[in-house]
Scaffold this motif. Structure first.
Motif, short mmCIF file in Angstrom:
data_model
loop_
_atom_site.label_atom_id
_atom_site.label_comp_id
_atom_site.label_asym_id
_atom_site.label_seq_id
_atom_site.Cartn_x
_atom_site.Cartn_y
_atom_site.Cartn_z
N ALA A 509 14.98 16.86 -8.94
CA ALA A 509 13.80 16.22 -8.35
C ALA A 509 12.58 17.13 -8.48
CB ALA A 509 14.07 15.89 -6.88
N LEU A 510 12.75 18.41 -8.20
CA LEU A 510 11.64 19.37 -8.31
C LEU A 510 11.13 19.44 -9.75
CD1 LEU A 510 9.83 21.61 -7.15
CD2 LEU A 510 11.72 23.23 -7.54
N GLN A 511 12.07 19.45 -10.70
CA GLN A 511 11.68 19.51 -12.12
C GLN A 511 10.90 18.25 -12.52
OE1 GLN A 511 15.02 20.14 -14.69
NE2 GLN A 511 13.87 19.78 -16.58
N LYS A 512 11.34 17.08 -12.05
CA LYS A 512 10.66 15.83 -12.41
C LYS A 512 9.26 15.78 -11.79
CE LYS A 512 14.71 12.93 -13.31
NZ LYS A 512 14.37 12.68 -14.73
N VAL A 513 9.11 16.34 -10.58
CA VAL A 513 7.79 16.36 -9.95
C VAL A 513 6.84 17.23 -10.77
CG1 VAL A 513 6.50 17.16 -7.92
CG2 VAL A 513 8.62 15.88 -7.63
N VAL A 514 7.35 18.35 -11.28
CA VAL A 514 6.51 19.24 -12.10
C VAL A 514 6.09 18.55 -13.39
CG1 VAL A 514 6.50 21.40 -13.41
CG2 VAL A 514 7.53 21.33 -11.12
N GLU A 515 7.00 17.77 -13.97
CA GLU A 515 6.74 17.17 -15.28
C GLU A 515 6.00 15.82 -15.20
OE1 GLU A 515 10.62 16.85 -16.90
OE2 GLU A 515 10.85 19.01 -17.30
N ASN A 516 6.05 15.12 -14.06
CA ASN A 516 5.48 13.78 -13.97
C ASN A 516 4.63 13.64 -12.70
OD1 ASN A 516 7.16 12.28 -16.22
ND2 ASN A 516 8.65 13.45 -15.02
N ASP A 517 3.91 12.53 -12.64
CA ASP A 517 3.11 12.21 -11.47
C ASP A 517 3.79 11.09 -10.69
OD1 ASP A 517 1.10 14.08 -12.05
OD2 ASP A 517 0.12 12.67 -13.43
N PHE A 518 3.92 11.28 -9.36
CA PHE A 518 4.53 10.26 -8.50
C PHE A 518 3.63 10.02 -7.29
CE2 PHE A 518 8.14 12.26 -10.67
CZ PHE A 518 8.78 11.14 -11.21
N ASP A 519 3.74 8.82 -6.75
CA ASP A 519 2.97 8.48 -5.55
C ASP A 519 3.73 8.83 -4.28
OD1 ASP A 519 0.68 7.17 -6.82
OD2 ASP A 519 2.17 5.70 -7.50
N ILE A 520 5.05 8.60 -4.29
CA ILE A 520 5.88 8.85 -3.10
C ILE A 520 7.26 9.30 -3.56
CG2 ILE A 520 7.02 7.77 -1.09
CD1 ILE A 520 4.64 5.89 -0.84
N GLN A 587 7.34 -0.86 5.33
CA GLN A 587 6.25 -0.46 6.21
C GLN A 587 5.86 0.99 5.99
OE1 GLN A 587 7.14 -0.57 10.42
NE2 GLN A 587 5.05 -1.17 10.92
N LYS A 588 6.84 1.88 5.83
CA LYS A 588 6.54 3.29 5.62
C LYS A 588 5.87 3.52 4.27
CE LYS A 588 10.19 5.01 8.69
NZ LYS A 588 9.28 5.60 9.69
N LEU A 589 6.38 2.82 3.24
CA LEU A 589 5.75 2.95 1.91
C LEU A 589 4.31 2.46 1.95
CD1 LEU A 589 8.66 1.71 -0.41
CD2 LEU A 589 7.90 4.06 -0.05
N ARG A 590 4.11 1.37 2.61
CA ARG A 590 2.77 0.79 2.69
C ARG A 590 1.81 1.73 3.43
NH1 ARG A 590 0.57 -2.91 6.59
NH2 ARG A 590 -1.03 -4.27 5.72
N LYS A 591 2.30 2.32 4.53
CA LYS A 591 1.47 3.23 5.32
C LYS A 591 1.12 4.49 4.53
CE LYS A 591 1.66 6.16 9.43
NZ LYS A 591 2.53 6.69 10.50
N LEU A 592 2.12 5.10 3.89
CA LEU A 592 1.87 6.34 3.16
C LEU A 592 1.01 6.11 1.91
CD1 LEU A 592 5.35 8.11 3.40
CD2 LEU A 592 3.23 8.73 4.56
N GLU A 595 -2.52 5.93 3.15
CA GLU A 595 -3.02 7.26 3.52
C GLU A 595 -3.33 8.10 2.29
OE1 GLU A 595 -0.08 8.91 6.05
OE2 GLU A 595 -0.59 7.65 7.78
N LYS A 596 -2.47 7.99 1.28
CA LYS A 596 -2.68 8.76 0.05
C LYS A 596 -3.96 8.29 -0.67
CE LYS A 596 -0.16 10.41 -4.02
NZ LYS A 596 -1.13 10.08 -5.07
N SER A 597 -4.18 6.98 -0.64
CA SER A 597 -5.39 6.44 -1.28
C SER A 597 -6.65 6.87 -0.56
CB SER A 597 -5.32 4.91 -1.31
OG SER A 597 -4.18 4.48 -2.02
N ALA A 598 -6.54 7.08 0.76
CA ALA A 598 -7.71 7.45 1.55
C ALA A 598 -8.07 8.91 1.41
CB ALA A 598 -7.47 7.12 3.02
N VAL A 599 -7.14 9.74 0.91
CA VAL A 599 -7.41 11.18 0.76
C VAL A 599 -8.13 11.42 -0.56
CG1 VAL A 599 -6.38 13.46 0.53
CG2 VAL A 599 -5.39 11.80 2.12
N PRO A 600 -9.32 12.09 -0.55
CA PRO A 600 -10.03 12.38 -1.81
C PRO A 600 -9.20 13.29 -2.71
CG PRO A 600 -11.42 12.79 0.13
CD PRO A 600 -10.04 12.56 0.63
#
Length: 602
Positions: A509-520, A587-592, A595-600
């Motif tokens: 998981a850590l390797q995939k985060v380094v190599e790709n972009d994810f929202d959640i 609900q949790k995915l929608r909330k996060l 919040e992610k969209s609201a952060v510059p």
């Protein structure tokens, strides 16, 4: 002599035993022994003074003899040993003064003996204050006499009276013996009680050590039980997650009517098993005082409707009339409390009502008892027309692992933990559950809770829909090593048009985060190579802010109280227990995502 002493000892002990305190018992015995032995003492002196023609002394000892009889009788019949001891001390003081100013006109050995006797007896019988008082009034004439021995006006009589040498020798010998015995006896009792107190103290210390060891053993046992239940929870919830998750996924794929029925039964059975597991684990938490109520806003009307929907199928299967009454006052209000625990209370009561009702109806009524600008008091009433509970069994049903009768367990099953949990949750809400029941008529449970509330925003009351359009754009990484759980999560996310990327452990998981972009990221906590805690902490340390700030939701079958704290410490945003409700995940995915969209972005 022993045959004479034993009746006296029995007589004295019988009088002293009325006092509960050991020191007071010793005082009574000491006083009685003095008075009893003064009887033969004065009797001998009466005979001696009579034969010697010593009238003044004869009168004095005769008065003492008669007084001893009166005081012994008063102590025996009236239990006035303290008063009697004061009279004895006053008599000794009078004897000292009369010796010096009438009988002897000097300070002789007998007078000093009486002074020592009075001083010691006053302290032993009455303590410090009276001891000082009687000592002072006995010593005072000695000081006065010594200071003024050449002045004639201190002599009140015609002159000293003579006494025979043999009588005088008997008197001072007897007095010395009493002074010695006085100290010996009281010190003997004091020493006995001191040794007894020391022994008791040592026994208490040893008992405390044993208790401490026992408590440590109990704590270790409790911790082992908690660890076992935590492990059991994880092991049982993992396969249940698969059963419930696949059932949910299949029910959403438009199955045939017969398949729908089978899947509904499968899901219902799995959820019942999950409910039993939760009861055992929750009760264990309550026993360990590790449960705290949340204080979050929720829509009470929606919660009641959800509870109604959950049990509607059970009621329909038994052809019961299920009723729900919700007050109009709740519309447009968000109450503050713990929706999970309140749901637990309502479902336990409603499930019991349906379980023990074969025909008729079950109803959940909620009424507003009081409404202010800040608080609303709601009364909850659950009524059924079931088998009822006998009057002598009604209190027992709130005890852990206890049901109304053995036949109840055989016929209806259950752990016997539902109502004890209800009682404990309501206690945390400062509420008390009330019950009215009659066998073969039905049962009513009721309770009141005061909730703070605020007016709800229409946006907050918007119902979530699982059509997936809102979340289809999300790129989600799922870190999970269990194939069944992977299948459940994939099917759940695919409902919302999300195609997740799967990582078999935290290191991948850590390797995939380094190599790709994810929202959640959906992160399982227990994986090989690198667990979820380590992986989350490593992601938070990445130098790229866009990657280090990815929202992470922990997915875990472990419901131990420490999970929430460890999740927060490792940098994760939220957690969801397995088996999870797809709506909760949505609900949790929608909330996060919002919040992610609201952060510059940096």
């Amino acid at each position: 002599m022993l045959h004479l002493y034993r009746p006296i000892e029995k007589f004295v002990h019988g009088i002293a035993s009325v006092e509960p305190d050991a020191i007071d018992q010793a005082r009574i015995k000491l006083l009685l022994y003095i008075l009893l032995l003064y009887l033969p003492y004065t009797a001998i002196l009466i005979a001696a003074y009579y034969l010697g023609g010593e009238s003044p002394h004869l009168i004095r000892v005769s008065i003492v003899f008669a007084s001893c009889l009166v005081w012994i009788s008063a102590i025996y019949y009236l239990k006035v040993w303290r008063t009697a001891s004061h009279i004895v001390l006053c008599s000794l003081t009078l004897a000292v003064w009369s010796n010096m100013f009438y009988y002897v006109h000097n300070i002789n050995v007998e007078t000093l003996q009486l002074i020592w006797f009075a001083c010691a007896l006053s302290f032993y019988m009455h303590g410090l204050k009276w001891g000082w008082f009687y000592s002072a009034i006995n010593i005072l004439p000695v000081l006065a006499f010594t200071a003024n021995e050449n002045q004639d006006y201190f002599y009140l009589g015609a002159g000293p009276y003579t006494v025979s040498q043999l009588t005088y020798l008997f008197v001072i010998s007897y007095n010395f013996l009493w002074i010695i015995y006085l100290h010996y006896y009281f010190f003997k009792v004091f020493n006995h009680n001191f040794i007894k107190l020391t022994t008791t103290k040592n026994e208490l210390k040893a008992l405390n050590e044993k208790l401490k060891t026992t408590l440590e053993d109990l704590q270790r046992t409790s911790n082992a039980r908690m660890d076992f239940l935590s492990t059991m929870s994880h092991e049982l919830r993992t396969p249940l997650n698969g059963v419930i998750g696949i059932s949910n996924a299949l029910l959403l794929q438009n199955p045939r009517e017969d398949q729908t029925e089978n899947l509904a039964v499968l899901k219902f059975s799995a959820e019942n098993l999950l409910l039993l597991i939760n009861d055992v684990l929750d009760f264990n938490k309550f026993e360990s005082n590790k449960v705290e109520l949340e204080h979050i806003p929720f829509d009470m009307g929606v919660l009641l409707e959800n509870n109604y929907s959950i049990i509607k199928l059970k009621a329909r299967e038994k052809m019961l009339d299920l009723k729900l009454v919700v007050p109009e006052d709740l519309k447009g209000k968000l109450v503050m409390g713990d929706p999970t625990r309140l749901t637990q209370v309502l479902l336990n009561l409603l499930n019991n009502a349906i379980k023990f009702t074969e025909r008729g109806s079950v109803s959940l009524g909620v009424h507003t008892e009081d409404l202010t600008d800040t608080h609303i008091t709601l009364s909850f009433v659950i009524i059924d027309s079931g088998i009822g509970i006998a009057a002598d069994k009604q209190q027992n049903i709130f005890e852990p692992f206890v049901q109304a009768s053995n036949s109840t367990n055989r016929n209806y099953g259950g752990t016997g933990l539902g109502l004890p949990i209800v009682k404990r949750v309501l206690t945390m809400y400062n509420s008390v559950i009330k019950m009215q029941s009659m066998p073969n008529v039905g049962t009513s449970f009721s309770f009141e809770i005061v909730f703070p509330y605020k007016e709800s925003n229409p946006e907050n009351s918007h119902q979530l829909h699982n059509n997936g359009k809102e979340l289809a754009h999300l790129k989600i990484l799922v870190a999970e090593d269990n194939p069944i759980n992977v299948l459940v999560i994939k099917k759940t996310l695919e409902q919302w048009n999300i195609k997740p990327v799967i990582a078999e452990n935290g290191k991948i998981a850590l390797q995939k985060v380094v190599e790709n972009d994810f929202d959640i990221i959906l992160m399982d906590l227990y994986m090989p190579e690198m667990d979820g805690y380590e992986a989350a902490a490593a992601i938070r340390k990445l130098s790229d802010p866009g990657k280090s700030r990815i929202p992470i939701i922990a997915l875990t079958a472990d419901v131990n109280n420490s999970v929430a704290l460890k999740v927060e410490e490792s940098g994760m945003n939220d957690y969801l227990p397995k088996p999870f409700d797809p709506n909760d995940l949505f609900q949790k995915l929608r909330k996060l995502s919002r919040e992610k969209s609201a952060v510059p972005q940096v």
